[in-house]
Design an enzyme around this catalytic site. Structure first.
Site, PDB file in Angstrom:
ATOM      1  N   ASP A   1       0.822  -1.214   0.000  1.00  0.00           N
ATOM      2  CA  ASP A   1       0.000   0.000   0.000  1.00  0.00           C
ATOM      3  C   ASP A   1       0.852   1.258   0.000  1.00  0.00           C
ATOM      4  O   ASP A   1       0.632   2.174  -0.799  1.00  0.00           O
ATOM      5  CB  ASP A   1      -0.927   0.023   1.219  1.00  0.00           C
ATOM      6  CG  ASP A   1      -2.042  -0.997   1.110  1.00  0.00           C
ATOM      7  OD1 ASP A   1      -1.884  -1.985   0.355  1.00  0.00           O
ATOM      8  OD2 ASP A   1      -3.069  -0.814   1.779  1.00  0.00           O
TER       9      ASP A   1
ATOM     10  N   ASP B   1      -6.777   6.736  12.433  1.00  0.00           N
ATOM     11  CA  ASP B   1      -5.348   7.011  12.298  1.00  0.00           C
ATOM     12  C   ASP B   1      -5.067   8.262  11.489  1.00  0.00           C
ATOM     13  O   ASP B   1      -4.145   9.016  11.788  1.00  0.00           O
ATOM     14  CB  ASP B   1      -4.638   5.794  11.697  1.00  0.00           C
ATOM     15  CG  ASP B   1      -4.509   4.691  12.734  1.00  0.00           C
ATOM     16  OD1 ASP B   1      -4.440   5.019  13.935  1.00  0.00           O
ATOM     17  OD2 ASP B   1      -4.503   3.518  12.349  1.00  0.00           O
TER      18      ASP B   1
END
Lengths: 406, 406, 406, 406
Positions: free
Chosen positions: C18, C129
């Site tokens: 990612d 996050d």
């Protein structure tokens, strides 16, 4: 308290009739030495008469302590408390509560210096002050003995007290013969009055009770503007003139007195479980408290400010209840003091017939941003579209909730 | 918002220039029906002109809602909030904040009645009101669409707005051509002013900003005494005359106006993250708030009173931030309302040049016990010796701590 | 974000697929330099592969940062948090939340060192996050730009991501081709798992999700006893052997892993407004947290302990929501740290099949007084008669209340 | 207590040696009638022997009260407390604390029924139970007299008590002649043990102290799964079988006993100011408490849940300190109960060797939305771009702060 345990007692001695009777009563009851401690906390009374009376009752000079504690009082007790914007039960600026731990601190220090095994105070068994004196003393000197004659002796009425005084050759001032219509406590921060004529909370406080402030109706018809400078949360100057903590509070008291500021008629909840009605005059303190909030408005972040507001009632309760010297008060103080690092700047107030209103505030470290808040073009400081997302996510849980079903 | 999604919009419509522009802009932009909702919250303006303007812009009569919400506003919003003694950031009585959820509630109800799929409001993207409107709406109607033109359109300046109005045949009142020196919001509880001349927090608020209160300097030279009766936490009578909630607040507003009560100059922290400076006039609300605290002083137990004081800042923050319709506000309300069961009695206040001072309180269910508190003989109601044990056990942990060692 | 504004970006880079895609996407989209930052927070992965991959994508060596932050992480983030006994929503030990501010702190530092104008992270737009990364970054570098590709790009599905990767010559590991059945985050404090197979909160977490702890059923059949020494609130030794913060946590992780300690299946409330279900493994942290409470039991005064307990939920919420670098968190930390001055001593725990139970605690500064508490003769340490007065005064307000009438 | 004031006393009578001595001591000391009250709170002891002993000591049948209070105890005390997730000092489930107000309530009711002027209990002057008994009694009957013989008599040691018993023909069971190595309290919620062998907090609790739970090491090697159904915050069924409150807790106790669940070794802070070490076994309560948190996870909104978590420590402290019947506890209860309106659903737990872990939860009114939280395509339920604005506005004050200057 067994007699034989008590050899020397340090007495919080005002020089007044009550503590003079206590002085003698301690000598008679315990056959012990008495050390007198008289503090100047700015109560506005001569202290030398206390020395002469103690001498008259046989206290040797080296056992007579008379201390000017005004600067320590304001610097280490009043100002730290003001950093918290502390008000008990929404209003009371804690003028009596905050003085007690300092007196106990000195009582305990003097007990150590003189080798005394006990301290004594003149607070009654119904009030908060006995708790404040004693909790402070025990916290600082866990093995100290504390004598509270009002809880122990059998002088149940004023006339019994006076009879005992006369029997023991204690001069009784003429104006103390009759019943005083109320009782007071005073220091640099405030004067409190309670009892007798104040005991019916429906009756308005009579004019003659007030001693520290002009009646607002008699105060000047013209407002007066003043500025107070703060540095790191504490006041440092009045109208641009640097002043010590006690100097500043003294000067503010004079301004508050003149403009009738800081009167408070309150029915409050005592720690010992009953309600009492008191009348407080806190002229300089009220001005200072409003100014402190004023400077925080532009220098304190919202997160810090709201946390302070939430913690304040507990903090005020701790002080009111006598837990100044406790870990929980010190923990909160650590948090509060941390928040004051940049509470620096100048507040402008308008004083007028009982009102002390903040009308301006500025700071070199202001968090107020005209650029962000303006209705005018803000040159991109703030993107209004951000608000849509902000609202959407704040609303998400409420929307899920509205769909919860039954 | 895709055009095709919007068929009918309910607009919070004041009849003023800004919301008239929005009305037209919605019609033009979405090619949709607009339903106008104009609330009488006691802002003191005629509402019929709003009807005529809506008609002029083609809104059919059945889509023009004009409601008198004054009683609901005070009974279901202001009074419950006052039970909590709510003040945001120590001072602000939340006059704007508390009106928004009611407006949203009606917007959503009307949307349901008229089959509208969206609501619209005239609050900007920098303020709190957008948040309050929208959180309330989403909480009550999770799938409602909300249009906030100020966040969406490109009318970035006042002149652009006026040009757009003229282009679309919206009459622009002469006094709206120039820049208003500040903006206001008003309802039965307060008038707020902010912006432009108020944007420098060091500059004193100019006299012309005040609209709801006499200058204390011009207020009567003679104090006025009033009584307010409370039942179960809510005001029910003024000077012995029973009044509805809105009636009472209206009467108090008149008294407050006359005596210059309830002015507040504040720099506050907005939910959207910036500080703003506002000037509030809450004449009747300030009197009422002080009276409510007064009656609680003698009718509320200490445990309940202190818990309320601790919860209050959070409660006030919830209302300020727009979370009136949230489980956490309702939970706190449940606790607060529980506490008010016996907050019944009469408070006497003295109104004088900006001051509203409680000078007396009485109650058939008073917890104040002269018998316990008296300095006189209390006939055994209280045993002063109990205080010794009380203090000893409160001190025990502090004494152990003082012996903790290093 | 306008392209032209971005010249150099510091990316929080794990070396995984990612963030490799993000690396390339940043290069392609902004035509900018990318600086990679890879932190060793004890996640248990090799970091050198991240270096090689960054090199492969053309990042020059001086722009590849790989830091071992384990000691800083435990010393300056985990331990301070543990002093507060922080658990979010009653249970969660905040293992992910507490790592984010440290990563942001380094991102910002590296941005300053390298003259970068932006940072980027790989957190999605639905989670916490992103908030934690960005609030921390903005608090430390108010003018930093933040790029969160997951919120911006149009790679809406896993297959789109993989297709984009292949198109741009990013190697896609075989095991990343299929859908991972859940996603994880790991550091020295914990491993969290969420998503897919965990999304139904009624379904038990499958065995294969656990990676850090033995199944309690497979854990040793014999309990193991360990001791942890604390000094001033922080762990300093295991079984008498002095260890660094990260050393101690590492050793406790091994013990927790072996005994199946610290598994938590939780449905929690995200700051962005939705509920999510997560599975946490915090083996050493769970042992440590219990031990810390154990040592506080004998070294912390009640006033301090209760205040900490009351403040804890707010403190935990601040960390969870991403407000580590905020005045309110720092204020609470100041209070909490103040309380830990004498939290020194040794705790003994029994570890057995998922349980970590405190079975003993001792301290040179213990406040526990056998002398006071004993059922045996206490030699006058405590006068039971004091309790009568203590109770009487605590009861007084309740008795007055019971007589309040209706 | 002057003898002449006491004509009839209601004694909380267990039938054991201590309260039998008290029964006789009251008769001898006050020459008064004694009414005995023995409650079945699920302590697991026969109550008929108490009847026979009271009869033997001359208490007439109509003055012997033996009540089964188990359902009332769980329904009106345990369950309301569990709604709050109450744990004192982080861990203690308040098993003893919550039983005391119910006993006092019945003592006071019986005093009214029998025309008694006093109540008496067997709690010592060092513990919390005296406070809990007496505060509850005073709150319900402000003029009741309370006799606490342990504070008043001169039976300072166990042998003095036994000698006095023998002197007054009270049978002393053989096993009561020696010193018991610890003392216990038991009811349907828990068994507590303290004293003697437990007084050194460094020494592990000996095996023989445990009476309600299997040692986890001896518990079954195979986990057991159970479900608990909740309706509006209260447990109503186990494994699908509807049960009364006491029935459910009884069944959970058996499960907890079998699997060794609910043991707690704690050093706690007593209200009277000292620390004490106790060992608690709360088998069913521990399972229930975890299950309740489990169902709240999916049915309670974040705002409500966090507010509950913040209020909980105060609530638990109130119960621990004896303030069940106080306005502040009732206010919090009102808030908590309000929150439980939709806490309805089923929790699945895994019980294994001391662990009671929530592994699944489902509800017809779940707030958990797979649609929102999924990593997969969410069909537009959530717009990730909203997060950018959400973060930007949450960060705004922090960014202004970072620019504050020095």
């Amino acid at each position: 308290m067994p007699k034989s345990d008590i050899k020397k007692v340090v007495l919080a001695y005002s020089g007044g009739l009550d503590t003079s009777v206590i002085l003698k009563w301690l000598q008679v009851t315990y056959d012990c030495e008495v050390v007198t401690f008289t503090a100047d906390l700015g109560q506005g009374e001569e202290l030398e008469p206390a020395r002469r009376k103690a001498q008259m009752m046989g206290v040797p000079d080296e056992h007579i302590y008379i201390d000017d504690l005004r600067e320590e009082f304001v610097r280490d007790f009043v100002f730290p408390m003001m950093r918290a914007n502390a008000r008990y039960e929404g209003d009371y600026l804690l003028g009596t509560s905050i003085a007690r731990p300092l007196i106990s601190k000195r009582l305990v220090e003097i007990a150590r210096e003189t080798g005394a095994d006990a301290i004594a105070h003149g607070a009654t068994g119904k009030g908060n002050d006995q708790v404040r004196f004693e909790l402070s003393a025990y916290a600082l000197a866990p093995d100290i003995k504390v004598i509270a004659p009002w809880r122990d002796w059998d002088l149940a009425s004023r006339s019994a007290l006076i009879a005992w005084a006369e029997e023991h050759q204690i001069p009784v001032p003429k104006d103390k013969r009759g019943e005083s219509p109320f009782s007071t406590d005073a220091n640099l921060l405030h004067t409190s009055s309670e009892g007798k004529v104040l005991e019916d909370p429906w009756e308005e406080t009579p004019d003659y009770v007030y001693s520290r402030t002009a009646d607002p109706e008699d105060a000047p018809d013209t407002p007066e503007y003043v500025t107070i400078d703060f540095e790191r949360g504490d006041g440092v100057a009045l109208n641009g003139t640097a002043m010590s903590p006690a100097g500043l509070l003294t000067a503010l008291n004079e301004l508050g007195r003149k403009h009738g500021i800081g009167r408070l008629d309150l029915v409050e909840n005592r720690f010992v479980g009953m309600k009492s009605r008191g009348m407080y005059e806190t002229p300089g303190g009220e001005i200072y408290a409003r100014a402190h909030r004023g400077i925080e408005q532009i220098t304190l972040d919202r997160g810090a400010a709201h946390l302070k507001d939430e913690l304040m009632p507990r903090y005020a309760e701790m002080i009111y209840n006598g837990f100044w010297f406790s870990p929980e008060r010190e923990m909160l103080q650590a948090a509060i003091d941390f928040s004051q690092k940049k509470v620096t700047g100048t507040v402008r107030l308008k004083l007028y017939k009982g009102n002390a209103s903040v009308v301006g505030r500025k700071s070199p470290v202001s968090l107020y941003s005209e650029r962000h808040v303006t209705f005018e073009d803000d040159a991109g400081a703030y993107d209004q579209k951000d608000a849509a997302g902000f609202i959407k996510l704040n609303a998400l849980r409420l929307r899920l909730l509205a769909n919860q079903g039954d």
